[in-house]
Design a protein around this motif. Structure first.
Motif, short mmCIF file in Angstrom:
data_model
loop_
_atom_site.label_atom_id
_atom_site.label_comp_id
_atom_site.label_asym_id
_atom_site.label_seq_id
_atom_site.Cartn_x
_atom_site.Cartn_y
_atom_site.Cartn_z
N MET A 29 0.82 -1.22 0.00
CA MET A 29 0.00 0.00 0.00
C MET A 29 0.85 1.27 0.00
O MET A 29 0.43 2.32 -0.49
N LEU A 30 2.05 1.19 0.55
CA LEU A 30 2.95 2.33 0.51
C LEU A 30 3.65 2.46 -0.84
O LEU A 30 4.04 3.55 -1.26
N LEU A 31 3.81 1.32 -1.55
CA LEU A 31 4.49 1.33 -2.84
C LEU A 31 3.57 1.73 -4.00
O LEU A 31 4.01 2.42 -4.93
N LEU A 32 2.31 1.30 -3.96
CA LEU A 32 1.43 1.52 -5.11
C LEU A 32 1.26 2.99 -5.49
O LEU A 32 1.22 3.32 -6.68
N ASP A 38 -5.91 14.10 -3.40
CA ASP A 38 -7.32 14.34 -3.73
C ASP A 38 -7.89 13.15 -4.51
O ASP A 38 -9.00 12.69 -4.23
N VAL A 39 -7.12 12.67 -5.49
CA VAL A 39 -7.60 11.55 -6.31
C VAL A 39 -7.81 10.32 -5.45
O VAL A 39 -8.83 9.63 -5.56
N PHE A 40 -6.85 10.02 -4.57
CA PHE A 40 -6.98 8.84 -3.72
C PHE A 40 -8.15 8.98 -2.77
O PHE A 40 -8.89 8.02 -2.53
N TYR A 87 -5.86 2.21 3.39
CA TYR A 87 -5.81 3.65 3.62
C TYR A 87 -4.38 4.17 3.78
O TYR A 87 -4.17 5.38 3.81
N PHE A 88 -3.41 3.26 3.87
CA PHE A 88 -2.00 3.69 3.85
C PHE A 88 -1.68 4.42 2.55
O PHE A 88 -0.75 5.22 2.50
N GLU A 89 -2.46 4.09 1.49
CA GLU A 89 -2.21 4.72 0.19
C GLU A 89 -2.39 6.24 0.27
O GLU A 89 -1.70 6.98 -0.43
N ILE A 90 -3.34 6.69 1.08
CA ILE A 90 -3.54 8.14 1.21
C ILE A 90 -2.32 8.79 1.84
O ILE A 90 -1.89 9.88 1.44
N ILE A 91 -1.71 8.11 2.83
CA ILE A 91 -0.51 8.64 3.49
C ILE A 91 0.62 8.77 2.48
O ILE A 91 1.25 9.82 2.33
N SER A 92 0.88 7.68 1.76
CA SER A 92 1.96 7.67 0.78
C SER A 92 1.71 8.68 -0.33
O SER A 92 2.61 9.40 -0.76
N ALA A 93 0.45 8.76 -0.80
CA ALA A 93 0.12 9.70 -1.87
C ALA A 93 0.30 11.14 -1.42
O ALA A 93 0.77 11.99 -2.19
N THR A 94 -0.07 11.43 -0.18
CA THR A 94 0.09 12.80 0.34
C THR A 94 1.56 13.18 0.42
O THR A 94 1.96 14.29 0.02
N VAL A 95 2.40 12.27 0.92
CA VAL A 95 3.84 12.54 1.04
C VAL A 95 4.45 12.75 -0.34
O VAL A 95 5.21 13.71 -0.57
#
Length: 316
Positions: free
Chosen positions: A26-29, A108-110, A263-271
């Motif tokens: 989820m952090l990589l995607l 925003d997209v995520f 929901y880890f994807e939102i964290i990674s996407a924000t960073v």
């Protein structure tokens, strides 16, 4: 069922390993989506072309591994047409997502895309007869309300483009929904491989049609430099291997335990959005994100509680 035990009596150690694999995936995607945004905004590649390369280079990176690990039989599915259709739907969903990240901040997209669990829950109730109580229906409504909080300012800035992640979420829900329709006829590895072919074929056809129609987001192009070619190879590798981590994780740990890690994807996407593109969600968007996440986690919790109740009744 004990929360520390994975499927089929897996040990607690295996369960935790599954959790770790899911968290890593989820952090990589979102890195894949950051590359797609970079290719569209800085390398001059259309979202349609980037989506085609995403599936093509996924096959380039994974097919050799498939032959060495599982053999040629992997490429002979029992339900080839349904698997190809799954791949085409996945290709269309990816196209909408990559088009969205070209114009909008990653976070925003995520955030908007994460209406997907709500859509999938509603589809399961409507078409499979799954029982969804009033609490989960309320959570679905509240979750969509959170999405509207994110969509509203994005719609003012980007127009109808802000609805692309909703379309992506709907198509991806159908993609996941079809997993239940196909059942266990083929292995996950076979399903993923053939779906990859389906996505590549679909995007090849979509590219030709869109380019001939003069649509800018389907413009044909080759990688303009060695650096962009390397990025596209990384894009394909991330899409293939990260999804394999997800498949492996779901074999080692229960769905109810792994689902919140999406929901880890939102964290990674924000960073990534802030570090690479200087995008950072506004306070109102953070509120919408919090509502979406809380509603999604509530649905997961209610599903886990419902499953446990059914298991206890069956045991009695």
């Amino acid at each position: 069922m004990n929360a520390g035990a994975g499927p089929a009596g897996q040990s607690g150690a295996n369960t935790m390993q599954g959790v770790a694999l899911m968290a890593i995936a989820m952090l990589l995607l979102p890195c894949m989506d950051a590359i797609a945004k970079y290719m569209a905004n800085f390398a001059g590649m259309s979202p349609g072309q980037v989506t085609f390369y995403r599936f093509f280079f996924q096959l380039v990176c994974t097919v050799p591994l498939i032959f060495t690990a599982a053999g040629a039989a992997t490429l002979r599915p029992k339900r080839p047409w349904l698997n190809l259709l799954r791949g085409a739907i996945h290709g269309a969903a990816s196209l909408l997502f990559f088009a969205a990240v070209k114009y909008m901040p990653l976070a925003d997209v995520f955030a908007i895309y994460f209406v997907e669990p709500f859509i999938l829950t509603a589809m399961s109730a409507a078409f499979l007869g799954d029982k969804v109580g009033w609490r989960r229906w309320l959570a679905i409504i509240v979750g969509f309300g959170g999405a509207l909080i994110v969509i509203q300012p994005s719609f003012v800035l980007f127009g109808w483009t802000a609805l692309l992640p909703v379309g992506c979420a709907f198509l991806y829900s159908i993609y996941l929904f079809m997993n239940r329709a196909i059942g266990d006829a083929d292995s996950p590895l076979t399903m993923q491989t053939i779906a990859g072919f389906g996505g590549t074929l679909f995007m090849g056809a979509a590219l030709m049609i869109g380019n001939n129609a003069g649509v800018a987001d389907f413009e044909l192009s080759l990688p303009p430099s060695l650096f962009t070619l390397i990025l596209l190879l990384i894009l394909g590798a991330l899409s293939g291997y990260a999804h394999m981590l997800v498949v492996r994780a779901f074999r080692m740990a229960p769905l109810s335990l792994l689902a919140p890690f999406q929901y880890f994807e939102i964290i990674s996407a924000t960073v990534l959005g802030y570090a690479i593109f200087g995008d950072f969600p506004t306070p109102s968007k953070w509120l919408g994100i919090a509502i979406i996440v809380a509603s999604g986690l509530f649905i997961i919790w209610r599903e886990q509680k419902s499953r446990k109740a059914r298991a206890d009744i069956a045991f009695d």
